[in-house]
Design a protein around this motif. Structure first.
Motif, PDB file in Angstrom:
ATOM      1  N   GLU A 133       3.147 -12.292   3.212  1.00 51.77           N
ATOM      2  CA  GLU A 133       3.221 -13.603   2.575  1.00 51.77           C
ATOM      3  C   GLU A 133       4.155 -14.560   3.299  1.00 51.77           C
ATOM      4  O   GLU A 133       4.092 -15.777   3.067  1.00 51.77           O
ATOM      5  CB  GLU A 133       3.683 -13.451   1.119  1.00 51.77           C
ATOM      6  CG  GLU A 133       2.717 -12.696   0.240  1.00 51.77           C
ATOM      7  CD  GLU A 133       3.236 -12.550  -1.180  1.00 51.77           C
ATOM      8  OE1 GLU A 133       4.290 -13.150  -1.503  1.00 51.77           O
ATOM      9  OE2 GLU A 133       2.607 -11.833  -1.970  1.00 51.77           O
ATOM     10  N   THR A 134       5.050 -14.043   4.139  1.00 53.69           N
ATOM     11  CA  THR A 134       6.041 -14.879   4.818  1.00 53.69           C
ATOM     12  C   THR A 134       5.997 -14.588   6.316  1.00 53.69           C
ATOM     13  O   THR A 134       5.135 -13.850   6.799  1.00 53.69           O
ATOM     14  CB  THR A 134       7.458 -14.584   4.289  1.00 53.69           C
ATOM     15  OG1 THR A 134       7.839 -13.262   4.671  1.00 53.69           O
ATOM     16  CG2 THR A 134       7.506 -14.709   2.770  1.00 53.69           C
ATOM     17  N   ARG A 135       6.961 -15.154   7.044  1.00 51.04           N
ATOM     18  CA  ARG A 135       7.040 -14.894   8.482  1.00 51.04           C
ATOM     19  C   ARG A 135       7.492 -13.475   8.784  1.00 51.04           C
ATOM     20  O   ARG A 135       7.335 -12.993   9.907  1.00 51.04           O
ATOM     21  CB  ARG A 135       7.996 -15.898   9.130  1.00 51.04           C
ATOM     22  CG  ARG A 135       7.441 -17.322   9.171  1.00 51.04           C
ATOM     23  CD  ARG A 135       8.445 -18.299   9.740  1.00 51.04           C
ATOM     24  NE  ARG A 135       9.607 -18.437   8.878  1.00 51.04           N
ATOM     25  CZ  ARG A 135      10.661 -19.186   9.156  1.00 51.04           C
ATOM     26  NH1 ARG A 135      10.713 -19.844  10.306  1.00 51.04           N
ATOM     27  NH2 ARG A 135      11.678 -19.265   8.314  1.00 51.04           N
ATOM     28  N   GLN A 136       8.054 -12.806   7.795  1.00 45.90           N
ATOM     29  CA  GLN A 136       8.482 -11.409   7.975  1.00 45.90           C
ATOM     30  C   GLN A 136       7.257 -10.504   8.072  1.00 45.90           C
ATOM     31  O   GLN A 136       6.314 -10.630   7.290  1.00 45.90           O
ATOM     32  CB  GLN A 136       9.329 -10.966   6.771  1.00 45.90           C
ATOM     33  CG  GLN A 136      10.631 -11.738   6.616  1.00 45.90           C
ATOM     34  CD  GLN A 136      11.793 -11.016   7.275  1.00 45.90           C
ATOM     35  OE1 GLN A 136      11.610 -10.266   8.234  1.00 45.90           O
ATOM     36  NE2 GLN A 136      12.981 -11.244   6.769  1.00 45.90           N
ATOM     37  N   THR A 137       7.257  -9.594   9.025  1.00 44.39           N
ATOM     38  CA  THR A 137       6.166  -8.623   9.103  1.00 44.39           C
ATOM     39  C   THR A 137       6.169  -7.727   7.877  1.00 44.39           C
ATOM     40  O   THR A 137       7.197  -7.499   7.246  1.00 44.39           O
ATOM     41  CB  THR A 137       6.292  -7.741  10.364  1.00 44.39           C
ATOM     42  OG1 THR A 137       7.573  -7.115  10.357  1.00 44.39           O
ATOM     43  CG2 THR A 137       6.096  -8.555  11.623  1.00 44.39           C
ATOM     44  N   ALA A 138       4.982  -7.228   7.533  1.00 42.66           N
ATOM     45  CA  ALA A 138       4.871  -6.289   6.418  1.00 42.66           C
ATOM     46  C   ALA A 138       5.199  -4.882   6.907  1.00 42.66           C
ATOM     47  O   ALA A 138       4.858  -4.508   8.032  1.00 42.66           O
ATOM     48  CB  ALA A 138       3.458  -6.334   5.851  1.00 42.66           C
ATOM     49  N   TRP A 139       5.861  -4.109   6.057  1.00 40.77           N
ATOM     50  CA  TRP A 139       6.101  -2.691   6.308  1.00 40.77           C
ATOM     51  C   TRP A 139       5.341  -1.933   5.229  1.00 40.77           C
ATOM     52  O   TRP A 139       5.650  -2.067   4.038  1.00 40.77           O
ATOM     53  CB  TRP A 139       7.593  -2.348   6.238  1.00 40.77           C
ATOM     54  CG  TRP A 139       8.411  -2.920   7.355  1.00 40.77           C
ATOM     55  CD1 TRP A 139       7.994  -3.733   8.356  1.00 40.77           C
ATOM     56  CD2 TRP A 139       9.811  -2.689   7.582  1.00 40.77           C
ATOM     57  NE1 TRP A 139       9.026  -4.051   9.195  1.00 40.77           N
ATOM     58  CE2 TRP A 139      10.162  -3.423   8.741  1.00 40.77           C
ATOM     59  CE3 TRP A 139      10.792  -1.950   6.931  1.00 40.77           C
ATOM     60  CZ2 TRP A 139      11.462  -3.436   9.262  1.00 40.77           C
ATOM     61  CZ3 TRP A 139      12.085  -1.960   7.439  1.00 40.77           C
ATOM     62  CH2 TRP A 139      12.418  -2.685   8.590  1.00 40.77           C
ATOM     63  N   ILE A 140       4.360  -1.143   5.638  1.00 38.13           N
ATOM     64  CA  ILE A 140       3.451  -0.510   4.681  1.00 38.13           C
ATOM     65  C   ILE A 140       3.323   0.978   4.986  1.00 38.13           C
ATOM     66  O   ILE A 140       3.052   1.373   6.132  1.00 38.13           O
ATOM     67  CB  ILE A 140       2.060  -1.175   4.725  1.00 38.13           C
ATOM     68  CG1 ILE A 140       2.174  -2.661   4.352  1.00 38.13           C
ATOM     69  CG2 ILE A 140       1.082  -0.461   3.793  1.00 38.13           C
ATOM     70  CD1 ILE A 140       0.900  -3.448   4.564  1.00 38.13           C
ATOM     71  N   GLU A 141       3.525   1.789   3.948  1.00 41.82           N
ATOM     72  CA  GLU A 141       3.281   3.235   4.047  1.00 41.82           C
ATOM     73  C   GLU A 141       1.827   3.488   3.666  1.00 41.82           C
ATOM     74  O   GLU A 141       1.357   3.027   2.629  1.00 41.82           O
ATOM     75  CB  GLU A 141       4.204   3.986   3.108  1.00 41.82           C
ATOM     76  CG  GLU A 141       3.985   5.500   3.104  1.00 41.82           C
ATOM     77  CD  GLU A 141       4.758   6.176   1.990  1.00 41.82           C
ATOM     78  OE1 GLU A 141       5.876   6.643   2.244  1.00 41.82           O
ATOM     79  OE2 GLU A 141       4.229   6.202   0.855  1.00 41.82           O
ATOM     80  N   VAL A 221       4.150  -8.931   0.120  1.00 41.32           N
ATOM     81  CA  VAL A 221       2.773  -8.713   0.568  1.00 41.32           C
ATOM     82  C   VAL A 221       1.818  -9.049  -0.570  1.00 41.32           C
ATOM     83  O   VAL A 221       2.090  -8.746  -1.735  1.00 41.32           O
ATOM     84  CB  VAL A 221       2.583  -7.236   1.001  1.00 41.32           C
ATOM     85  CG1 VAL A 221       1.105  -6.911   1.236  1.00 41.32           C
ATOM     86  CG2 VAL A 221       3.394  -6.940   2.259  1.00 41.32           C
ATOM     87  N   SER A 222       0.699  -9.682  -0.237  1.00 38.53           N
ATOM     88  CA  SER A 222      -0.357  -9.929  -1.215  1.00 38.53           C
ATOM     89  C   SER A 222      -1.526  -9.001  -0.945  1.00 38.53           C
ATOM     90  O   SER A 222      -1.730  -8.543   0.185  1.00 38.53           O
ATOM     91  CB  SER A 222      -0.832 -11.385  -1.168  1.00 38.53           C
ATOM     92  OG  SER A 222      -1.428 -11.670   0.082  1.00 38.53           O
ATOM     93  N   ALA A 223      -2.300  -8.697  -1.985  1.00 37.61           N
ATOM     94  CA  ALA A 223      -3.511  -7.881  -1.862  1.00 37.61           C
ATOM     95  C   ALA A 223      -4.701  -8.747  -2.245  1.00 37.61           C
ATOM     96  O   ALA A 223      -4.679  -9.445  -3.262  1.00 37.61           O
ATOM     97  CB  ALA A 223      -3.431  -6.658  -2.766  1.00 37.61           C
ATOM     98  N   VAL A 224      -5.752  -8.691  -1.423  1.00 37.90           N
ATOM     99  CA  VAL A 224      -6.934  -9.525  -1.643  1.00 37.90           C
ATOM    100  C   VAL A 224      -8.171  -8.635  -1.694  1.00 37.90           C
ATOM    101  O   VAL A 224      -8.473  -7.926  -0.729  1.00 37.90           O
ATOM    102  CB  VAL A 224      -7.090 -10.587  -0.535  1.00 37.90           C
ATOM    103  CG1 VAL A 224      -8.281 -11.498  -0.850  1.00 37.90           C
ATOM    104  CG2 VAL A 224      -5.812 -11.397  -0.376  1.00 37.90           C
ATOM    105  N   ALA A 225      -8.880  -8.676  -2.832  1.00 41.28           N
ATOM    106  CA  ALA A 225     -10.159  -7.980  -2.976  1.00 41.28           C
ATOM    107  C   ALA A 225     -11.253  -9.020  -2.833  1.00 41.28           C
ATOM    108  O   ALA A 225     -11.497  -9.805  -3.752  1.00 41.28           O
ATOM    109  CB  ALA A 225     -10.236  -7.281  -4.334  1.00 41.28           C
ATOM    110  N   ASP A 226     -11.897  -9.064  -1.663  1.00 41.87           N
ATOM    111  CA  ASP A 226     -12.833 -10.139  -1.315  1.00 41.87           C
ATOM    112  C   ASP A 226     -12.121 -11.485  -1.428  1.00 41.87           C
ATOM    113  O   ASP A 226     -11.341 -11.824  -0.562  1.00 41.87           O
ATOM    114  CB  ASP A 226     -14.085 -10.083  -2.188  1.00 41.87           C
ATOM    115  CG  ASP A 226     -15.016  -8.931  -1.795  1.00 41.87           C
ATOM    116  OD1 ASP A 226     -14.881  -8.415  -0.668  1.00 41.87           O
ATOM    117  OD2 ASP A 226     -15.861  -8.534  -2.609  1.00 41.87           O
TER     118      ASP A 226
END
Length: 267
Positions: A133-141, A221-226
């Motif tokens: 959502e921002t300029r920061q990279t996402a960290w995802i497990e 982080v945002s989640a988008v379903a379609d």
């Protein structure tokens, strides 16, 4: 004078409903079709005719899911790409419906939880994507079937795509094209920084995928379903929703499986 509605293989009348995107070309085509054929409401229809582009097709499918009024859909392209659509033609619609090939599409199901503990569930015909959502990279497990396969994916995002959606956003992110009916899901990173050499995975559609956002407050982080977005997620679980089957209708010379196959040879 309205043309007689098409008949199915049992020689019964097929009641048609008509929906169109707000784009001027789709609205003009809708006016022509309403003068030429007989129409009914979606709830009483046997088949839905959708006018627009791929985005409008997804919108139509989600509308049916929301209303629990699932019908076969025959789309005609009055948008840009129209991968999920047939060619726009005014004439011989009844004959086209008689000859149409049917393709069943099973969507993904997203179950998401936000950092505030709110829970959301939504289907996705094309893909489910997590995006920073921002300029920061996402960290995802990343976990598959309860096993952590990537402890820390540093990226702009990551997505899970169906075969039907593998030629859309997934392909733009350099993910693989999946043949229709392959029973596979594409797991594709979006601008992955670490691990640098990971380019994604192809999973069986029985797989249960889980994304856990590491430090979701600092790196939201945002989640988008379609087309449906949930912001500030902390955990997103994804699996095939076998309780739903959507049917898309295509002209035999414009069938979805053939188009997906030919996309593999596009240059």
């Amino acid at each position: 004078m309205a043309e007689t509605r098409g008949r199915d293989s049992r020689n019964e009348l097929r009641k048609m409903a008509l929906v169109a995107s707000p784009a001027p070309a789709a609205q003009a085509a809708e006016a022509e079709l309403r003068q030429r054929y007989e129409w009914t409401d979606i709830g009483d229809a046997d088949v839905i005719i959708a006018l627009g582009g791929d985005g409008f097709m997804l919108q139509t499918l989600h509308l049916m899911l929301d209303r629990h009024q699932i019908r076969p859909v025959f789309g005609m392209n009055l948008g840009t790409v129209g991968f999920l659509m047939n060619e726009w033609r005014l004439d011989a619609l009844s004959d086209r419906l008689q000859r149409a090939r049917a393709f069943s599409v099973t969507p993904l199901r997203m179950d998401a939880e936000t950092i505030d503990g709110e829970r959301y569930s939504s289907p996705a015909i094309n893909e489910i994507s997590l995006l920073r959502e921002t300029r920061q990279t996402a960290w995802i497990e990343v976990s598959v079937d309860g096993r952590v396969v990537l402890p820390e994916l540093v990226c702009d995002g990551v997505m899970a795509a169906t075969a039907a959606g593998s030629t859309a956003y997934n392909l733009s992110a350099q993910g693989p094209i999946l043949p229709l009916g392959s029973g596979l899901i594409a797991l594709t990173p979006i601008s992955a920084f670490r691990p640098r050499r990971w380019r994604g995975a192809i999973l069986p559609e029985t797989a249960k995928i889980s994304f856990r956002v590491v430090d979701p407050v600092k790196r939201p982080v945002s989640a988008v379903a379609d087309q449906r977005e949930i912001r500030d997620v902390s955990v997103v679980n994804i699996s095939i929703d076998r309780s739903i089957a959507l049917t898309l209708l295509f002209d035999p010379e414009h069938a979805l499986d053939d188009r997906i196959t030919m996309e593999q040879f596009a240059v």
